[in-house]
Design a protein around this motif. Sequence first.
Motif, mmCIF file in Angstrom:
data_model
loop_
_atom_site.group_PDB
_atom_site.id
_atom_site.type_symbol
_atom_site.label_atom_id
_atom_site.label_comp_id
_atom_site.label_asym_id
_atom_site.label_seq_id
_atom_site.Cartn_x
_atom_site.Cartn_y
_atom_site.Cartn_z
ATOM 1 N N LEU A 1 24.582 46.033 50.609
ATOM 2 C CA LEU A 1 25.814 46.138 50.078
ATOM 3 C C LEU A 1 26.105 45.241 48.454
ATOM 4 O O LEU A 1 26.087 43.855 48.542
ATOM 5 N N VAL A 2 26.686 45.918 47.655
ATOM 6 C CA VAL A 2 27.418 45.260 46.245
ATOM 7 C C VAL A 2 28.549 45.343 45.966
ATOM 8 O O VAL A 2 28.955 45.985 45.885
ATOM 9 N N GLU A 3 28.972 44.080 45.913
ATOM 10 C CA GLU A 3 31.321 43.832 45.649
ATOM 11 C C GLU A 3 30.774 43.499 43.951
ATOM 12 O O GLU A 3 29.690 42.769 43.572
ATOM 13 N N SER A 4 32.325 43.988 44.195
ATOM 14 C CA SER A 4 32.075 43.530 42.603
ATOM 15 C C SER A 4 33.623 43.707 42.231
ATOM 16 O O SER A 4 34.442 43.962 43.388
ATOM 17 N N GLY A 5 33.936 42.620 41.069
ATOM 18 C CA GLY A 5 36.157 42.822 40.760
ATOM 19 C C GLY A 5 36.704 41.822 40.816
ATOM 20 O O GLY A 5 38.155 41.573 40.723
ATOM 21 N N GLY A 6 35.995 41.358 41.643
ATOM 22 C CA GLY A 6 36.854 39.485 41.958
ATOM 23 C C GLY A 6 36.717 38.220 40.766
ATOM 24 O O GLY A 6 35.772 39.097 39.423
ATOM 25 N N GLY A 7 37.705 37.606 40.887
ATOM 26 C CA GLY A 7 37.808 36.764 40.024
ATOM 27 C C GLY A 7 39.384 35.609 39.981
ATOM 28 O O GLY A 7 39.421 35.676 40.968
ATOM 29 N N LEU A 8 38.977 34.903 38.382
ATOM 30 C CA LEU A 8 40.678 34.463 38.641
ATOM 31 C C LEU A 8 41.702 35.310 37.918
ATOM 32 O O LEU A 8 41.952 35.831 36.972
ATOM 33 N N VAL A 9 43.158 35.276 38.628
ATOM 34 C CA VAL A 9 44.136 36.197 38.018
ATOM 35 C C VAL A 9 45.495 35.092 38.708
ATOM 36 O O VAL A 9 45.553 33.851 39.157
ATOM 37 N N GLN A 10 46.686 35.325 37.796
ATOM 38 C CA GLN A 10 48.031 35.064 38.511
ATOM 39 C C GLN A 10 49.033 35.642 39.410
ATOM 40 O O GLN A 10 48.728 36.118 39.742
ATOM 41 N N PRO A 11 49.457 34.787 40.386
ATOM 42 C CA PRO A 11 50.343 34.617 41.427
ATOM 43 C C PRO A 11 50.940 36.036 40.677
ATOM 44 O O PRO A 11 51.359 36.411 39.459
ATOM 45 N N GLY A 12 50.988 37.583 41.963
ATOM 46 C CA GLY A 12 51.837 38.616 41.733
ATOM 47 C C GLY A 12 50.960 39.820 40.806
ATOM 48 O O GLY A 12 51.080 40.812 40.338
ATOM 49 N N SER A 13 48.924 39.402 40.115
ATOM 50 C CA SER A 13 49.150 40.204 39.439
ATOM 51 C C SER A 13 48.378 40.773 40.781
ATOM 52 O O SER A 13 48.050 40.957 41.965
ATOM 53 N N SER A 14 47.741 42.057 40.329
ATOM 54 C CA SER A 14 46.298 42.848 40.979
ATOM 55 C C SER A 14 44.809 42.650 40.740
ATOM 56 O O SER A 14 44.640 42.326 39.445
#
Length: 129
Positions: A3-16
């Motif tokens: 299983l390979v995950e992707s899409g994480g990161g650093l975002v501000q509150p309220g973001s998607s």
Amino acid sequence: VQLVESGGGLVQPGSSLRLSCTVFRFDRFELDAYAVGWFREAPGKGREGIASVSKSAGRIYYADFVKGRFTISRESAESTVHLQMNNLKPDDTAVYYCAARSSMPGAGDWDDEAKYDFWGQGTQVTVSS
């Protein structure tokens, strides 16, 4: 099975963010054979279940703390399960894992880690201003 995950990161509150989990077996797509769940583990806390979707997508379960904000979905053609996360909060900061199981998830065990046979390596999600 990998299983390979992707899409994480650093975002501000309220973001998607949209996380993706692609399921491989012997270098081939193999999503249809498995139900898939998403879990997360925050610093100093245990791993908790977020959502789970059955093989046919006929059964979907969510943890109460993400209902209305997160959506799990399957794309069989891409052998991928997505977790769409909206209105993110600082408390959503964690390492997110996807996991696959051959058995049907039920209301009483969809978030039982022991029921899942295969796990991804995790992807970091950080929500901070």
